[in-house]
Design a protein around this motif. Structure first.
Motif, PDB file in Angstrom:
ATOM      1  N   GLY A 411     -12.525  -1.046  -2.683  1.00 42.96           N
ATOM      2  CA  GLY A 411     -13.569  -0.683  -1.739  1.00 42.96           C
ATOM      3  C   GLY A 411     -13.038  -0.365  -0.364  1.00 42.96           C
ATOM      4  N   TYR A 412     -13.938  -0.045   0.507  1.00 42.10           N
ATOM      5  CA  TYR A 412     -13.602   0.418   1.861  1.00 42.10           C
ATOM      6  C   TYR A 412     -12.790  -0.624   2.633  1.00 42.10           C
ATOM      7  CZ  TYR A 412     -14.242   2.185   6.599  1.00 42.10           C
ATOM      8  OH  TYR A 412     -14.041   2.645   7.875  1.00 42.10           O
ATOM      9  N   SER A 413     -11.673  -0.202   3.198  1.00 38.92           N
ATOM     10  CA  SER A 413     -10.791  -1.003   4.072  1.00 38.92           C
ATOM     11  C   SER A 413      -9.962  -2.024   3.308  1.00 38.92           C
ATOM     12  CB  SER A 413     -11.586  -1.739   5.172  1.00 38.92           C
ATOM     13  OG  SER A 413     -12.293  -0.821   5.966  1.00 38.92           O
ATOM     14  N   ALA A 414     -10.230  -2.249   2.029  1.00 36.11           N
ATOM     15  CA  ALA A 414      -9.498  -3.276   1.288  1.00 36.11           C
ATOM     16  C   ALA A 414      -8.224  -2.695   0.693  1.00 36.11           C
ATOM     17  CB  ALA A 414     -10.379  -3.833   0.177  1.00 36.11           C
ATOM     18  N   SER A 415      -7.294  -3.579   0.348  1.00 34.04           N
ATOM     19  CA  SER A 415      -6.096  -3.139  -0.352  1.00 34.04           C
ATOM     20  C   SER A 415      -6.439  -2.761  -1.786  1.00 34.04           C
ATOM     21  CB  SER A 415      -5.041  -4.246  -0.338  1.00 34.04           C
ATOM     22  OG  SER A 415      -5.526  -5.392  -1.026  1.00 34.04           O
ATOM     23  N   GLY A 416      -5.555  -1.999  -2.418  1.00 34.51           N
ATOM     24  CA  GLY A 416      -5.771  -1.607  -3.800  1.00 34.51           C
ATOM     25  C   GLY A 416      -5.627  -2.767  -4.753  1.00 34.51           C
ATOM     26  N   GLY A 417      -6.200  -2.636  -5.957  1.00 33.22           N
ATOM     27  CA  GLY A 417      -6.105  -3.685  -6.952  1.00 33.22           C
ATOM     28  C   GLY A 417      -4.714  -3.764  -7.554  1.00 33.22           C
ATOM     29  N   GLY A 418      -4.405  -4.888  -8.178  1.00 26.87           N
ATOM     30  CA  GLY A 418      -3.137  -5.049  -8.872  1.00 26.87           C
ATOM     31  C   GLY A 418      -2.093  -5.775  -8.051  1.00 26.87           C
ATOM     32  N   GLY A 420       0.668  -4.851  -6.913  1.00 21.62           N
ATOM     33  CA  GLY A 420       1.304  -4.046  -5.879  1.00 21.62           C
ATOM     34  C   GLY A 420       0.341  -3.139  -5.157  1.00 21.62           C
ATOM     35  N   GLY A 421      -0.882  -3.618  -4.936  1.00 21.22           N
ATOM     36  CA  GLY A 421      -1.912  -2.785  -4.331  1.00 21.22           C
ATOM     37  C   GLY A 421      -1.553  -2.314  -2.936  1.00 21.22           C
ATOM     38  N   GLY A 422      -1.738  -1.032  -2.667  1.00 20.58           N
ATOM     39  CA  GLY A 422      -1.462  -0.489  -1.340  1.00 20.58           C
ATOM     40  C   GLY A 422      -2.417  -1.043  -0.300  1.00 20.58           C
ATOM     41  N   GLY A 423      -1.948  -1.106   0.923  1.00 14.66           N
ATOM     42  CA  GLY A 423      -2.732  -1.684   2.007  1.00 14.66           C
ATOM     43  C   GLY A 423      -3.918  -0.828   2.393  1.00 14.66           C
ATOM     44  N   GLY A 424      -5.025  -1.488   2.702  1.00 12.97           N
ATOM     45  CA  GLY A 424      -6.192  -0.794   3.197  1.00 12.97           C
ATOM     46  C   GLY A 424      -6.180  -0.715   4.717  1.00 12.97           C
ATOM     47  N   SER A 429      -7.054   5.770   9.889  1.00 13.36           N
ATOM     48  CA  SER A 429      -5.612   5.742   9.665  1.00 13.36           C
ATOM     49  C   SER A 429      -5.350   5.924   8.188  1.00 13.36           C
ATOM     50  CB  SER A 429      -5.037   4.418  10.178  1.00 13.36           C
ATOM     51  OG  SER A 429      -3.627   4.419  10.066  1.00 13.36           O
ATOM     52  N   TRP A 430      -4.065   5.819   7.835  1.00 12.98           N
ATOM     53  CA  TRP A 430      -3.689   6.030   6.441  1.00 12.98           C
ATOM     54  C   TRP A 430      -3.772   4.731   5.647  1.00 12.98           C
ATOM     55  CZ3 TRP A 430      -3.269  10.944   5.229  1.00 12.98           C
ATOM     56  CH2 TRP A 430      -2.896  11.873   6.201  1.00 12.98           C
ATOM     57  N   SER A 431      -4.132   4.833   4.404  1.00 15.07           N
ATOM     58  CA  SER A 431      -4.023   3.700   3.499  1.00 15.07           C
ATOM     59  C   SER A 431      -2.660   3.725   2.828  1.00 15.07           C
ATOM     60  CB  SER A 431      -5.121   3.747   2.435  1.00 15.07           C
ATOM     61  OG  SER A 431      -6.388   3.639   3.022  1.00 15.07           O
ATOM     62  N   GLY A 432      -2.194   2.558   2.391  1.00 13.43           N
ATOM     63  CA  GLY A 432      -0.877   2.467   1.779  1.00 13.43           C
ATOM     64  C   GLY A 432      -0.894   2.853   0.316  1.00 13.43           C
ATOM     65  N   GLY A 444       1.690  -0.386   6.883  1.00 14.13           N
ATOM     66  CA  GLY A 444       1.901  -1.408   7.893  1.00 14.13           C
ATOM     67  C   GLY A 444       0.743  -2.351   8.080  1.00 14.13           C
ATOM     68  N   SER A 445      -0.299  -2.247   7.262  1.00 17.59           N
ATOM     69  CA  SER A 445      -1.457  -3.122   7.428  1.00 17.59           C
ATOM     70  C   SER A 445      -1.149  -4.519   6.915  1.00 17.59           C
ATOM     71  CB  SER A 445      -2.665  -2.553   6.691  1.00 17.59           C
ATOM     72  OG  SER A 445      -2.399  -2.501   5.302  1.00 17.59           O
ATOM     73  N   ALA A 446      -1.931  -5.469   7.391  1.00 14.60           N
ATOM     74  CA  ALA A 446      -1.683  -6.867   7.042  1.00 14.60           C
ATOM     75  C   ALA A 446      -1.930  -7.146   5.568  1.00 14.60           C
ATOM     76  CB  ALA A 446      -2.555  -7.768   7.909  1.00 14.60           C
ATOM     77  N   ASN A 447      -2.771  -6.343   4.907  1.00 11.84           N
ATOM     78  CA  ASN A 447      -3.103  -6.615   3.496  1.00 11.84           C
ATOM     79  C   ASN A 447      -2.287  -5.777   2.518  1.00 11.84           C
ATOM     80  OD1 ASN A 447      -4.271  -4.130   3.868  1.00 11.84           O
ATOM     81  ND2 ASN A 447      -6.394  -4.817   3.538  1.00 11.84           N
ATOM     82  N   ALA A 448      -1.216  -5.147   2.987  1.00 15.91           N
ATOM     83  CA  ALA A 448      -0.354  -4.375   2.086  1.00 15.91           C
ATOM     84  C   ALA A 448       0.436  -5.311   1.184  1.00 15.91           C
ATOM     85  CB  ALA A 448       0.589  -3.504   2.895  1.00 15.91           C
ATOM     86  N   ILE A 449       0.547  -4.939  -0.098  1.00 21.74           N
ATOM     87  CA  ILE A 449       1.331  -5.725  -1.069  1.00 21.74           C
ATOM     88  C   ILE A 449       2.425  -4.809  -1.599  1.00 21.74           C
ATOM     89  CG2 ILE A 449       1.231  -7.244  -3.086  1.00 21.74           C
ATOM     90  CD1 ILE A 449      -1.833  -7.233  -2.756  1.00 21.74           C
ATOM     91  N   GLN A 450       3.564  -4.813  -0.971  1.00 17.11           N
ATOM     92  CA  GLN A 450       4.624  -3.892  -1.362  1.00 17.11           C
ATOM     93  C   GLN A 450       5.603  -4.628  -2.274  1.00 17.11           C
ATOM     94  OE1 GLN A 450       6.963  -2.174   1.836  1.00 17.11           O
ATOM     95  NE2 GLN A 450       6.827  -0.141   0.946  1.00 17.11           N
ATOM     96  N   VAL A 451       5.315  -4.587  -3.581  1.00 16.84           N
ATOM     97  CA  VAL A 451       6.118  -5.332  -4.535  1.00 16.84           C
ATOM     98  C   VAL A 451       6.187  -4.550  -5.840  1.00 16.84           C
ATOM     99  CG1 VAL A 451       4.112  -6.658  -5.313  1.00 16.84           C
ATOM    100  CG2 VAL A 451       6.385  -7.560  -5.743  1.00 16.84           C
ATOM    101  N   VAL A 452       7.375  -4.540  -6.459  1.00 18.57           N
ATOM    102  CA  VAL A 452       7.492  -3.972  -7.801  1.00 18.57           C
ATOM    103  C   VAL A 452       7.364  -5.100  -8.807  1.00 18.57           C
ATOM    104  CG1 VAL A 452       8.875  -1.997  -7.080  1.00 18.57           C
ATOM    105  CG2 VAL A 452      10.010  -4.125  -7.760  1.00 18.57           C
TER     106      VAL A 452
END
Length: 456
Positions: A411-418, A420-424, A429-432, A444-452
Motif C-alpha cells: 500500500g501507499y508509503s509502505a515497503s514492499g512485501g517479502g 527483501g521488500g523495497g522501501g516505501g 520521492s522514489w520508492s526502493g 534510503g528510507s527507514a523501512n527499506a529491507i535490502q537483503v538477499v
C-alpha cells in the motif's frame, strides 16, 4: 341339479403408461403434442415437422420418455424450451436456485444460472449460483432477471429419455432457455434464461441431430445472457454424428456472455467417460463454469476437455482417481484441492492457473502450448508451481509463468512485501526496489529491507 358359472376375464393393458396406445405401446407423433406425465411405450417416433413438448414445470421437474426404440426424424423436435423456472417480472429476480438479478431504471436484467453462470447485473437480488448434477442432470434452468417492464427469459426444462434398445436422434432435442425481451428501445432488457437438463440412456445411440441446453440471450446487444445447462448421455454403442451444445448465451459484448454448461458422455460397457465444458464465446470475469465434487461428478471420468471459450473455476475439492487426459484449451482456475494421481496427459493450449493444493501423477506427460501459471501471492509465499513428470514440452509460444505473482506491495508509503521488500516513501520521492537474488536499489528510507535470501 344344473349350475352355470360365468367367468369374467379382465386383460390388463400391456403399456398402461403409454397414453397413445396402452395395448401395443406404439406412439407416432405426427402433429404438435404436449405431455405432462411420464410415458413408457414400446416404439416412439416423432415425425418430420412435429414437435413433442415435454412440459417439465417446477412441480413436475422431469418428464421421462421411455421405450425400446425412440426415433426423432430429421426436422422433428422434442422440446422443453423455456419450461424451466420463469423469468423475473417488474424488476424482480428470476425464479430458481440461480435466478438472474432484477433491476430498475435504465439498466439490464441479469442472466439466469444453472450449469454455467449467467453474468450478474450487480443488483442486490442476483443469485449467481450453479447447481444440479453433471452426471445425472434433472434440474430446471433458472430464469433471467427483469428490467423495469421487460420480463426475464425462462429457464430450460428437463428431459429424460431412456431407450432400452436404440435412440435415433436425427432431429432436435431441446432444453434451451428463452431470450429476455427488450421493449423499451433504450438498449436495456431482461436477462436470458439458463439452459435446462437433458439426460439420455440408450443401448445404441445414432443419428445426426442436435442435443441443446443453451442459455437464452437478451434481445439488446449489451444484455446479460443465461448460462448453459447440463447434458448427460449414456450408451453401449455410439454412432451418433450430430452435435451436443450446452453453451451460454452470446451477446455482442463479452461481458454479456453466459458461462458454458456441462456435457457428460459415458460408455456403459467400457471405461470411456468424458466431461466437456465449452461455450460459444468467452464470458470474461462475469460468467464462468464452476465444478467441484458437490455437483455430481462421476469419479470414473477419464477425459476432461476445457473448450477454447470456456472459463472453468475449480472452486472446491475435485478428486478424479480415473482421470487420464486433461486438455485445457480455454481457462482452468484451480482453487480447491485437485487430485489426479492417474493423470497420463496434461495438455495446455489455453491457460491453467494452479494454487498449491494439487497432486498429479509423477510420470505424466505435460505439453504447454499456452500458459501454465500459479495464482498471485500476497503477503506470504503460498502459491507455486511444483510438478514432477516423465516429459515436459514447452512449445513455441508456450510458457510456464510466475511473473508478477510474487510478494505484493503493502500500500501507499509502505515497503514492499517479502523478506527483501523495497522501501516505501511518503512524499514525492522514489520508492526502493525489491531484493531477492540481488539487491534492489534502495531509496534510503527507514523501512527499506535490502537483503538477499533463498537458495542458489
Amino acid at each position: 341339479t344344473l349350475s352355470t358359472q360365468t367367468e369374467l376375464v379382465v386383460q390388463e393393458a400391456s403399456y398402461p403408461n403409454c397414453d397413445a396406445d396402452t395395448a401395443n405401446g406404439l406412439w407416432t407423433v405426427s402433429s404438435n403434442s404436449r405431455i405432462t406425465t411420464n410415458q413408457t411405450c414400446n416404439i416412439v417416433v416423432v415425425n418430420t415437422s412435429a414437435t413433442l413438448t415435454v412440459d417439465s414445470n417446477a412441480t413436475n421437474v422431469t418428464v421421462r420418455i421411455e421405450a425400446v426404440n425412440i426415433t426423432v426424424v430429421s426436422g422433428a423436435t422434442i422440446t422443453a424450451k423455456g419450461l424451466g423456472y420463469v423469468g423475473g417480472v417488474v424488476q424482480q429476480a428470476g425464479a430458481g436456485p440461480g435466478g438472474g438479478g432484477g433491476h430498475s431504471g435504465n439498466s439490464l436484467g441479469g442472466g439466469g444460472s444453472h450449469g454455467g453462470y449467467g453474468p450478474t447485473n450487480g443488483s442486490d437480488n442476483a443469485i449467481q449460483r450453479v447447481y444440479g448434477s453433471i452426471s445425472s442432470p434433472r434440474d430446471l434452468g433458472s430464469g433471467g432477471g427483469s428490467e423495469n417492464n421487460d420480463l426475464g427469459g425462462n429457464g430450460g426444462g428437463a428431459i429424460f429419455i431412456n431407450a432400452t434398445d436404440t435412440f435415433n436422434n436425427s432431429g432436435f432435442v431441446d432444453a434451451n432457455g428463452t431470450n429476455g425481451p427488450s421493449s423499451q428501445g433504450d438498449g436495456t432488457g431482461g436477462g436470458g434464461g439458463a439452459g435446462g437438463s437433458i439426460l439420455v440412456h440408450a443401448g445404441t445411440l445414432k443419428g445426426n441431430g442436435q442435443f441443446m441446453a443453451k442459455g437464452g440471450i437478451t434481445t439488446t446487444t449489451t444484455g446479460r445472457s443465461g448460462g448453459g445447462g447440463r447434458i448427460a448421455i449414456y450408451y453401449d454403442t455410439n454412432s451418433f454424428t450430430g452435435t451436443l451444445n450446452a453453451n451460454g448465451g452470446i451477446q455482442a459484448t463479452a461481458t454479456g456472455n453466459g458461462g458454458g454448461g456441462t456435457i457428460f458422455r459415458k460408455a456403459r460397457n467400457s471405461s470411456a467417460v468424458e466431461l466437456i465444458i465449452d461455450s460459444g464465446a468467452s464470458g470474461g470475469s462475469l460468467a464462468f463454469t464452476e465444478i467441484n465434487e458437490t455437483l455430481g461428478l462421476d469419479n470414473e471420468t477419464t477425459n476432461i476437455i476445457i473448450g477454447a471459450n470456456a472459463i472453468v473455476n475449480m472452486s472446491g475439492s475435485f478428486n478424479a482417481p480415473y482421470l487420464k487426459n486433461l486438455s485445457v484449451l480455454g481457462t482452468l482456475q484451480q482453487l480447491g484441492p485437485f487430485t489426479a494421481l492417474n493423470l497420463s496427459n496434461l495438455t495446455i493450449t489455453g491457460t491453467m492457473e494452479l494454487t498449491n493444493l494439487y497432486q498429479f501423477n509423477t510420470s505424466m506427460i505435460v505439453y504447454v502450448g499456452g500458459t501454465l501459471r500459479h495464482k498471485d501471492n500476497n503477503a506470504s509465499h503460498e502459491y507455486n508451481i511444483t510438478l514432477t513428470a516423465r516429459n515436459v514440452t514447452i512449445s513455441s509460444g508456450g510458457k510456464i509463468d510466475g511473473s508478477r505473482a510474487g510478494y505484493s506491495d503493502r500500500g501507499y508509503s509502505a515497503s514492499g512485501g517479502g523478506p527483501g521488500g523495497g522501501g516505501g516513501h511518503g512524499d514525492d520521492s522514489w520508492s526502493g526496489g525489491g531484493s531477492y537474488g540481488g539487491y534492489g536499489a534502495t531509496n534510503g528510507s527507514a523501512n527499506a529491507i535490502q537483503v538477499v535470501y533463498g537458495s542458489i
